[in-house]
Design a protein around this motif. Structure first.
Motif, mmCIF file in Angstrom:
data_model
loop_
_atom_site.group_PDB
_atom_site.id
_atom_site.type_symbol
_atom_site.label_atom_id
_atom_site.label_comp_id
_atom_site.label_asym_id
_atom_site.label_seq_id
_atom_site.Cartn_x
_atom_site.Cartn_y
_atom_site.Cartn_z
ATOM 1 N N ALA A 200 -9.096 1.751 5.689
ATOM 2 C CA ALA A 200 -8.390 2.505 4.645
ATOM 3 C C ALA A 200 -8.120 1.646 3.416
ATOM 4 C CB ALA A 200 -7.084 3.062 5.204
ATOM 5 N N SER A 201 -8.182 0.317 3.564
ATOM 6 C CA SER A 201 -7.886 -0.558 2.420
ATOM 7 C C SER A 201 -9.100 -0.775 1.523
ATOM 8 C CB SER A 201 -7.365 -1.922 2.907
ATOM 9 O OG SER A 201 -8.430 -2.769 3.303
ATOM 10 N N ASN A 202 -10.206 -0.155 1.865
ATOM 11 C CA ASN A 202 -11.423 -0.276 1.033
ATOM 12 C C ASN A 202 -11.857 -1.727 0.821
ATOM 13 O OD1 ASN A 202 -12.051 2.581 0.165
ATOM 14 N ND2 ASN A 202 -9.886 2.454 -0.372
ATOM 15 N N ALA B 64 -5.426 -15.388 -5.889
ATOM 16 C CA ALA B 64 -6.064 -15.200 -7.202
ATOM 17 C C ALA B 64 -5.262 -14.323 -8.161
ATOM 18 C CB ALA B 64 -7.449 -14.573 -7.001
ATOM 19 N N ARG B 65 -4.329 -13.493 -7.638
ATOM 20 C CA ARG B 65 -3.656 -12.499 -8.509
ATOM 21 C C ARG B 65 -2.829 -13.212 -9.568
ATOM 22 N NH1 ARG B 65 -2.216 -8.937 -11.764
ATOM 23 N NH2 ARG B 65 -1.428 -6.868 -11.135
ATOM 24 N N SER B 66 -3.132 -12.930 -10.820
ATOM 25 C CA SER B 66 -2.387 -13.520 -11.936
ATOM 26 C C SER B 66 -1.217 -12.611 -12.305
ATOM 27 C CB SER B 66 -3.308 -13.680 -13.151
ATOM 28 O OG SER B 66 -3.524 -12.404 -13.729
ATOM 29 N N GLY C 131 -0.381 1.197 -3.589
ATOM 30 C CA GLY C 131 -1.371 0.118 -3.592
ATOM 31 C C GLY C 131 -0.689 -1.145 -4.073
ATOM 32 N N CYS C 132 0.449 -1.443 -3.438
ATOM 33 C CA CYS C 132 1.386 -2.461 -3.963
ATOM 34 C C CYS C 132 0.885 -3.882 -3.787
ATOM 35 C CB CYS C 132 2.753 -2.308 -3.307
ATOM 36 S SG CYS C 132 2.711 -2.438 -1.497
ATOM 37 N N GLY C 133 -0.133 -4.079 -2.949
ATOM 38 C CA GLY C 133 -0.606 -5.436 -2.712
ATOM 39 C C GLY C 133 0.509 -6.323 -2.207
ATOM 40 N N GLY D 6 2.798 -7.595 -4.123
ATOM 41 C CA GLY D 6 4.041 -7.341 -4.874
ATOM 42 C C GLY D 6 4.265 -8.169 -6.115
ATOM 43 N N VAL D 7 3.329 -9.041 -6.425
ATOM 44 C CA VAL D 7 3.465 -9.861 -7.639
ATOM 45 C C VAL D 7 2.235 -9.651 -8.513
ATOM 46 C CG1 VAL D 7 3.622 -12.213 -8.529
ATOM 47 C CG2 VAL D 7 4.837 -11.601 -6.440
ATOM 48 N N PRO D 8 2.441 -9.269 -9.760
ATOM 49 C CA PRO D 8 3.719 -9.217 -10.464
ATOM 50 C C PRO D 8 4.387 -7.838 -10.486
ATOM 51 C CG PRO D 8 1.961 -8.974 -12.053
ATOM 52 C CD PRO D 8 1.295 -9.086 -10.697
ATOM 53 N N VAL D 9 3.693 -6.762 -10.060
ATOM 54 C CA VAL D 9 4.148 -5.402 -10.385
ATOM 55 C C VAL D 9 5.500 -5.074 -9.731
ATOM 56 C CG1 VAL D 9 3.573 -2.955 -10.245
ATOM 57 C CG2 VAL D 9 1.787 -4.628 -10.792
ATOM 58 N N SER D 10 5.570 -5.166 -8.402
ATOM 59 C CA SER D 10 6.829 -4.819 -7.728
ATOM 60 C C SER D 10 7.957 -5.753 -8.156
ATOM 61 C CB SER D 10 6.659 -4.898 -6.208
ATOM 62 O OG SER D 10 5.792 -3.902 -5.742
ATOM 63 N N ILE E 77 3.663 1.117 -0.871
ATOM 64 C CA ILE E 77 2.657 1.628 0.072
ATOM 65 C C ILE E 77 1.369 0.856 -0.179
ATOM 66 C CG2 ILE E 77 1.145 3.587 0.639
ATOM 67 C CD1 ILE E 77 3.506 5.443 0.057
ATOM 68 N N ASP E 78 0.753 0.384 0.894
ATOM 69 C CA ASP E 78 -0.551 -0.260 0.778
ATOM 70 C C ASP E 78 -1.250 -0.125 2.127
ATOM 71 O OD1 ASP E 78 -1.797 -2.457 -1.397
ATOM 72 O OD2 ASP E 78 -2.601 -2.626 0.638
ATOM 73 N N ALA E 79 -2.586 -0.086 2.080
ATOM 74 C CA ALA E 79 -3.346 0.123 3.314
ATOM 75 C C ALA E 79 -3.759 -1.180 3.988
ATOM 76 C CB ALA E 79 -4.589 0.970 3.006
ATOM 77 N N THR F 54 -2.100 -7.135 5.972
ATOM 78 C CA THR F 54 -1.749 -8.486 5.521
ATOM 79 C C THR F 54 -0.967 -8.434 4.206
ATOM 80 O OG1 THR F 54 -3.704 -9.403 6.595
ATOM 81 C CG2 THR F 54 -2.704 -10.737 4.852
ATOM 82 N N LEU F 55 -1.405 -7.574 3.285
ATOM 83 C CA LEU F 55 -0.704 -7.468 2.001
ATOM 84 C C LEU F 55 0.661 -6.807 2.169
ATOM 85 C CD1 LEU F 55 -3.785 -6.689 -0.271
ATOM 86 C CD2 LEU F 55 -2.436 -8.798 -0.185
ATOM 87 N N VAL F 56 0.752 -5.825 3.055
ATOM 88 C CA VAL F 56 2.054 -5.194 3.322
ATOM 89 C C VAL F 56 3.028 -6.231 3.890
ATOM 90 C CG1 VAL F 56 3.233 -3.576 4.872
ATOM 91 C CG2 VAL F 56 1.241 -2.826 3.565
ATOM 92 N N GLU G 102 -0.249 2.377 4.872
ATOM 93 C CA GLU G 102 -1.015 3.614 5.047
ATOM 94 C C GLU G 102 -1.874 3.885 3.816
ATOM 95 O OE1 GLU G 102 2.294 6.030 6.084
ATOM 96 O OE2 GLU G 102 2.870 6.428 4.014
ATOM 97 N N ALA G 103 -2.820 4.797 3.984
ATOM 98 C CA ALA G 103 -3.713 5.155 2.878
ATOM 99 C C ALA G 103 -2.990 6.082 1.916
ATOM 100 C CB ALA G 103 -4.953 5.846 3.420
ATOM 101 N N ALA G 104 -3.115 5.800 0.636
ATOM 102 C CA ALA G 104 -2.436 6.605 -0.383
ATOM 103 C C ALA G 104 -2.853 8.072 -0.287
ATOM 104 C CB ALA G 104 -2.771 6.058 -1.771
ATOM 105 N N ILE H 77 -1.498 0.359 -9.722
ATOM 106 C CA ILE H 77 -2.231 -0.628 -10.530
ATOM 107 C C ILE H 77 -3.401 -1.154 -9.705
ATOM 108 C CG2 ILE H 77 -2.035 -2.773 -11.848
ATOM 109 C CD1 ILE H 77 -0.210 -0.372 -12.800
ATOM 110 N N GLY H 78 -4.599 -0.910 -10.187
ATOM 111 C CA GLY H 78 -5.801 -1.404 -9.501
ATOM 112 C C GLY H 78 -6.155 -0.624 -8.263
ATOM 113 N N LEU H 79 -5.685 0.601 -8.155
ATOM 114 C CA LEU H 79 -5.917 1.381 -6.926
ATOM 115 C C LEU H 79 -6.881 2.546 -7.089
ATOM 116 C CD1 LEU H 79 -5.192 2.233 -3.971
ATOM 117 C CD2 LEU H 79 -3.429 3.697 -4.982
#
Ligand SMILES: C[S@@+](CC[C@H](N)C(=O)[O-])C[C@H]1O[C@@H](n2cnc3c(N)ncnc32)[C@H](O)[C@@H]1O
Length: 208
Positions: free
Chosen positions: A5-7, A19-21, A45-47, A49-53, A66-68, A71-73, A88-90, A106-108
């Motif tokens: 589900a995370s593609n 890598a996330r800037s 698709g929170c990944g 959480g940095v920087p958005v959340s 929410i993220d699929a 590991t990122l959750v 879970e899947a959006a 963002i990026g989803l």
């Protein structure tokens, strides 16, 4: 949807975290200023959480994620232990069965097949309060490409199609912007009394 589900993002989760800037933080910060104080906001698709959340939390938003990718959750939960998060899947999520003042993706969206993108937009609309806002990224032109990190196909439906899908879901495209990395942002608002599609499985708690 495939069985991942995370593609492809679970497989590259560690590399993505490294890598996330901070790109996009300023756009999200500005957007959050158009929300009520203490707004309930869902990062879809929170990944990690940095920087958005993190920006949303700093702005005093009541954060949900929410993220699929498990590991990122887990990384997100570690950063925001008090905030609700679901793995879970959006396109199949009930969005915590509640309404939000704002939803960011963002990026989803462009990671999903066009039908799934449409389904997510409908679910987002149904989960927003009247005048609630939806901020998402996608190239402004209709284009297909392979993601650098996952190698998976991505597809932007382009501005005209997004505007139409948003309108069908009861959302109006109000603003667009570009961040320092050249990413394109669509900022839409739920119309008062806007149509909520009948196939959406979640309903806002407030009536129009
Ligand atoms: C490009 S990353 C962006 C993450 C985060 N929004 C950010 O800006 O750092 C895409 C994210 O979408 C998540 N994702 C991919 N497909 C998904 C789906 N169907 N439902 C929910 N999340 C998904 C991935 O696990 C990944 O965290």
């Amino acid at each position: 949807m495939t069985d991942d589900a995370s593609n492809g993002w679970e497989a590259v989760a560690r590399a993505f975290i490294a890598a996330r800037s901070g790109v996009g933080a300023d756009v999200v910060r500005n957007w959050s200023r158009s929300l009520p104080t203490g707004a309930a906001v869902l990062d879809l698709g929170c990944g990690a959480g940095v920087p958005v959340s993190r920006v949303l939390a700093e702005q005093g938003c009541q954060l949900h994620g929410i993220d699929a990718s498990p590991t990122l959750v887990e990384a997100w939960r570690h950063r925001f232990p008090q905030a609700p998060v679901a793995c879970e899947a959006a396109e199949a999520s009930a969005f915590f069965d509640r309404a939000f003042d704002g939803i960011v993706a963002i990026g989803l969206l462009f990671l999903l097949e066009p039908a799934a993108q449409r389904a997510v937009i409908a679910r987002v609309a149904a989960a927003l309060v009247p005048r609630g806002r939806f901020l998402f990224t996608a190239p402004e032109q209709a284009v297909r490409w392979n993601d650098l990190l996952t190698g998976r196909a991505s597809v932007s439906l382009g501005r005209d199609a997004y505007r139409r899908l948003l309108a069908e879901a009861g959302l109006q495209l109000e603003r667009e912007s570009i961040d320092g990395g050249g990413n394109h942002y669509f900022d839409a608002v739920r119309r008062r009394g806007g149509a909520v599609p009948s196939h959406a499985s979640v309903r806002p708690l407030e009536s129009d």
